[in-house]
Design a protein around this motif. Sequence first.
Motif, PDB file in Angstrom:
ATOM      1  N   GLY A  79       0.839  -1.203  -0.082  1.00 46.59           N
ATOM      2  CA  GLY A  79       0.163  -0.101   0.071  1.00 46.59           C
ATOM      3  C   GLY A  79       0.995   1.169  -0.060  1.00 46.59           C
ATOM      4  N   ASN A  80       1.972   1.094   0.115  1.00 48.45           N
ATOM      5  CA  ASN A  80       2.929   2.397  -0.105  1.00 48.45           C
ATOM      6  C   ASN A  80       2.911   2.938  -1.504  1.00 48.45           C
ATOM      7  OD1 ASN A  80       3.551   2.476   2.451  1.00 48.45           O
ATOM      8  ND2 ASN A  80       5.129   0.995   2.516  1.00 48.45           N
ATOM      9  N   TYR A  81       1.671   3.654  -1.825  1.00 55.84           N
ATOM     10  CA  TYR A  81       2.118   4.168  -3.255  1.00 55.84           C
ATOM     11  C   TYR A  81       1.621   5.758  -3.048  1.00 55.84           C
ATOM     12  CZ  TYR A  81       1.536  -0.523  -5.177  1.00 55.84           C
ATOM     13  OH  TYR A  81       1.787  -1.587  -5.232  1.00 55.84           O
ATOM     14  N   LEU A 185       5.673   4.747  13.115  1.00 59.00           N
ATOM     15  CA  LEU A 185       6.210   3.440  13.045  1.00 59.00           C
ATOM     16  C   LEU A 185       5.445   2.274  13.357  1.00 59.00           C
ATOM     17  CD1 LEU A 185      10.091   4.164  13.441  1.00 59.00           C
ATOM     18  CD2 LEU A 185       8.980   3.732  11.409  1.00 59.00           C
ATOM     19  N   GLN A 186       4.842   2.459  14.458  1.00 50.62           N
ATOM     20  CA  GLN A 186       4.105   1.280  15.111  1.00 50.62           C
ATOM     21  C   GLN A 186       2.752   0.961  14.322  1.00 50.62           C
ATOM     22  OE1 GLN A 186       0.866   1.644  16.632  1.00 50.62           O
ATOM     23  NE2 GLN A 186       0.685  -0.621  17.228  1.00 50.62           N
ATOM     24  N   LEU A 187       2.328   2.114  13.778  1.00 51.71           N
ATOM     25  CA  LEU A 187       1.041   2.179  12.966  1.00 51.71           C
ATOM     26  C   LEU A 187       1.413   1.358  11.457  1.00 51.71           C
ATOM     27  CD1 LEU A 187      -0.890   5.409  13.361  1.00 51.71           C
ATOM     28  CD2 LEU A 187      -1.384   3.187  13.816  1.00 51.71           C
ATOM     29  N   LEU A 188       2.704   1.797  10.887  1.00 53.52           N
ATOM     30  CA  LEU A 188       3.006   1.447   9.854  1.00 53.52           C
ATOM     31  C   LEU A 188       3.225  -0.148   9.847  1.00 53.52           C
ATOM     32  CD1 LEU A 188       3.565   2.448   6.828  1.00 53.52           C
ATOM     33  CD2 LEU A 188       5.967   2.408   7.602  1.00 53.52           C
ATOM     34  N   SER A 189       4.016  -0.835  10.878  1.00 52.49           N
ATOM     35  CA  SER A 189       4.562  -1.867  10.995  1.00 52.49           C
ATOM     36  C   SER A 189       3.366  -2.810  11.353  1.00 52.49           C
ATOM     37  CB  SER A 189       5.673  -2.190  11.969  1.00 52.49           C
ATOM     38  OG  SER A 189       5.020  -1.878  13.326  1.00 52.49           O
ATOM     39  N   THR A 190       2.359  -2.353  12.217  1.00 52.96           N
ATOM     40  CA  THR A 190       1.304  -3.292  12.695  1.00 52.96           C
ATOM     41  C   THR A 190       0.050  -3.357  11.472  1.00 52.96           C
ATOM     42  OG1 THR A 190       1.681  -2.375  15.112  1.00 52.96           O
ATOM     43  CG2 THR A 190      -0.637  -3.614  14.398  1.00 52.96           C
ATOM     44  N   TYR A 191      -0.267  -2.417  10.973  1.00 52.84           N
ATOM     45  CA  TYR A 191      -1.430  -2.377   9.923  1.00 52.84           C
ATOM     46  C   TYR A 191      -1.062  -2.331   8.539  1.00 52.84           C
ATOM     47  CZ  TYR A 191      -3.846  -1.505  14.372  1.00 52.84           C
ATOM     48  OH  TYR A 191      -4.161  -1.331  15.782  1.00 52.84           O
ATOM     49  N   GLN A 192      -0.178  -1.451   7.980  1.00 51.08           N
ATOM     50  CA  GLN A 192       0.180  -1.493   6.661  1.00 51.08           C
ATOM     51  C   GLN A 192      -1.146  -1.168   5.964  1.00 51.08           C
ATOM     52  OE1 GLN A 192       2.400  -4.888   5.684  1.00 51.08           O
ATOM     53  NE2 GLN A 192       3.382  -5.033   7.582  1.00 51.08           N
ATOM     54  N   PHE A 193      -1.647  -0.099   6.287  1.00 49.02           N
ATOM     55  CA  PHE A 193      -2.819   0.274   5.570  1.00 49.02           C
ATOM     56  C   PHE A 193      -2.707   0.692   4.116  1.00 49.02           C
ATOM     57  CE2 PHE A 193      -3.622   1.790  10.043  1.00 49.02           C
ATOM     58  CZ  PHE A 193      -4.759   1.068  10.299  1.00 49.02           C
ATOM     59  N   ASN A 194      -3.583  -0.058   3.308  1.00 48.85           N
ATOM     60  CA  ASN A 194      -3.571   0.463   1.908  1.00 48.85           C
ATOM     61  C   ASN A 194      -4.079   2.002   1.893  1.00 48.85           C
ATOM     62  OD1 ASN A 194      -3.230   0.377  -0.946  1.00 48.85           O
ATOM     63  ND2 ASN A 194      -4.798  -1.069  -1.079  1.00 48.85           N
ATOM     64  N   SER A 195      -3.258   2.803   1.215  1.00 48.60           N
ATOM     65  CA  SER A 195      -3.646   4.211   1.412  1.00 48.60           C
ATOM     66  C   SER A 195      -3.261   4.926   0.097  1.00 48.60           C
ATOM     67  CB  SER A 195      -2.405   4.804   2.533  1.00 48.60           C
ATOM     68  OG  SER A 195      -2.708   6.294   2.688  1.00 48.60           O
ATOM     69  N   ILE A 196      -3.897   6.157  -0.448  1.00 47.64           N
ATOM     70  CA  ILE A 196      -3.738   6.751  -1.319  1.00 47.64           C
ATOM     71  C   ILE A 196      -2.464   7.859  -1.267  1.00 47.64           C
ATOM     72  CG2 ILE A 196      -4.629   8.648  -2.866  1.00 47.64           C
ATOM     73  CD1 ILE A 196      -7.323   7.069  -2.651  1.00 47.64           C
ATOM     74  N   ALA A 197      -2.385   8.389  -0.242  1.00 51.42           N
ATOM     75  CA  ALA A 197      -1.374   9.491   0.200  1.00 51.42           C
ATOM     76  C   ALA A 197      -0.625   9.202   1.642  1.00 51.42           C
ATOM     77  CB  ALA A 197      -1.873  10.891   0.246  1.00 51.42           C
ATOM     78  N   VAL A 291      -8.966   7.484  -8.142  1.00 51.54           N
ATOM     79  CA  VAL A 291     -10.541   7.373  -7.733  1.00 51.54           C
ATOM     80  C   VAL A 291     -10.674   5.899  -7.751  1.00 51.54           C
ATOM     81  CG1 VAL A 291     -12.729   7.853  -8.812  1.00 51.54           C
ATOM     82  CG2 VAL A 291     -11.165   9.595  -8.853  1.00 51.54           C
ATOM     83  N   ASP A 292     -10.178   5.220  -8.487  1.00 53.70           N
ATOM     84  CA  ASP A 292     -10.342   3.789  -8.962  1.00 53.70           C
ATOM     85  C   ASP A 292      -9.903   3.078  -7.500  1.00 53.70           C
ATOM     86  OD1 ASP A 292     -11.637   4.349 -11.192  1.00 53.70           O
ATOM     87  OD2 ASP A 292      -9.624   3.430 -12.152  1.00 53.70           O
ATOM     88  N   MET A 293      -9.103   3.603  -6.957  1.00 52.49           N
ATOM     89  CA  MET A 293      -8.488   2.759  -5.512  1.00 52.49           C
ATOM     90  C   MET A 293      -9.348   3.067  -4.503  1.00 52.49           C
ATOM     91  SD  MET A 293      -4.373   3.532  -5.424  1.00 52.49           S
ATOM     92  CE  MET A 293      -4.478   2.666  -3.807  1.00 52.49           C
ATOM     93  N   VAL A 294     -10.270   4.067  -4.487  1.00 53.58           N
ATOM     94  CA  VAL A 294     -11.222   4.268  -3.433  1.00 53.58           C
ATOM     95  C   VAL A 294     -12.158   3.190  -3.100  1.00 53.58           C
ATOM     96  CG1 VAL A 294     -12.962   5.839  -2.447  1.00 53.58           C
ATOM     97  CG2 VAL A 294     -11.002   6.741  -3.502  1.00 53.58           C
ATOM     98  N   GLY A 295     -12.867   2.707  -4.245  1.00 52.91           N
ATOM     99  CA  GLY A 295     -13.689   1.531  -3.862  1.00 52.91           C
ATOM    100  C   GLY A 295     -12.977   0.246  -3.460  1.00 52.91           C
ATOM    101  N   LYS A 296     -11.687   0.064  -3.887  1.00 52.46           N
ATOM    102  CA  LYS A 296     -11.060  -1.131  -3.020  1.00 52.46           C
ATOM    103  C   LYS A 296     -10.931  -0.831  -1.682  1.00 52.46           C
ATOM    104  CE  LYS A 296      -6.700  -3.783  -3.739  1.00 52.46           C
ATOM    105  NZ  LYS A 296      -5.519  -3.699  -4.629  1.00 52.46           N
ATOM    106  N   ILE A 297     -10.377   0.450  -1.545  1.00 49.13           N
ATOM    107  CA  ILE A 297      -9.918   0.526  -0.079  1.00 49.13           C
ATOM    108  C   ILE A 297     -11.379   0.655   0.999  1.00 49.13           C
ATOM    109  CG2 ILE A 297      -8.893   2.234   1.464  1.00 49.13           C
ATOM    110  CD1 ILE A 297      -7.117   2.874  -0.854  1.00 49.13           C
ATOM    111  N   LEU A 298     -12.281   1.099   0.439  1.00 52.95           N
ATOM    112  CA  LEU A 298     -13.505   1.406   1.158  1.00 52.95           C
ATOM    113  C   LEU A 298     -14.138  -0.038   1.622  1.00 52.95           C
ATOM    114  CD1 LEU A 298     -15.677   3.540   1.884  1.00 52.95           C
ATOM    115  CD2 LEU A 298     -17.003   2.667  -0.365  1.00 52.95           C
ATOM    116  N   HIS A 299     -13.963  -1.126   0.715  1.00 50.99           N
ATOM    117  CA  HIS A 299     -14.327  -2.140   1.258  1.00 50.99           C
ATOM    118  C   HIS A 299     -13.381  -3.380   1.891  1.00 50.99           C
ATOM    119  CE1 HIS A 299     -17.305  -1.119  -1.910  1.00 50.99           C
ATOM    120  NE2 HIS A 299     -18.089  -1.470  -0.925  1.00 50.99           N
TER     121      HIS A 299
END
Length: 315
Positions: A79-81, A185-197, A291-299
Amino acid sequence: MTIPIFYTISDDFTPYLAVSVSSLVKHASPEKDYTIIILHQGLSPANQQALAAYEKDKVKIEFRQLDDQLFAQIQNKKGNYLRADFFTLSIFYRLFIPELFPEYDKAVYIDADTVVNADIAGLYQTEMGNNLVAACHDQSIHYIEPLQTYIRDCLGIDPDKYVNSGVLVMNCQAMRDEGFVDKFLQLLSTYQFNSIAPDQDYLNEICSGRIKLLDPRWDAMPNDFDPEMTSPYLIHYNLFYKPWHFEEVKYGSYFWQAAKETPFYKDLQKQLAAFSDQDRKEELAKMQSMVDMVGKILHDPQNWFHVKQEIKVTL
């Protein structure tokens, strides 16, 4: 008192940074002291020399090459984009400024794709109170409904309080006291959220409730909706609105006026001329990719919003 201003850069971004630094130095008060610190992970001697040429009395320019090991734990994460482009490590540099530079209790951070039209001391002198950072609303995405949905329903943040991370006043002492980097760093290593920014989302999340909103003239951004601001203090060519790629970009005249005062002016003109219609089409398609990534992350059951709901606390 020294006013510290930080930039982050990759080698190929030197011409744009030169425009920003040149404009900043032009508007710097002769009665104040400034130190510009350029963070990088490999800047050629020639490009360092080109940027160092803007140093003058009362304006010092320093270069800091960052250690790979410091960033080892944030590389190659899911998710690091960055805004529909592939992940670049440099977007996270700004988050480490308070820890890397303990000598500063307060600092300004500016993205390289900017033009400064006022004395940056006016930004630095922002009264921070108990806030961790001061920044402007992200006007480049404010009118794009899918991205507002992303902020509200994927991040769980009020879109009216979501700020852009390209221009920051950082309360470095308070960020150190709060363990900002450890939380990141704790958030990044624990969850690795898919993120737009990624950098911007983490900053908004960790600093939630302690962000001071700045006068929008300190981060004027081109978009397809607002009229140009009168006398903007700082122009930020955020996302895909780059005057070296597109003609007639909003606020583009400020960039070219500033570019004329650098040795890169002719090269930048050539770059604009060489940027083909196909290149422009591909550049504009990146917004649709966001914009297309939003639907994927939303669900995604592991998005920011769902995780916050599950653990019932602010991250």
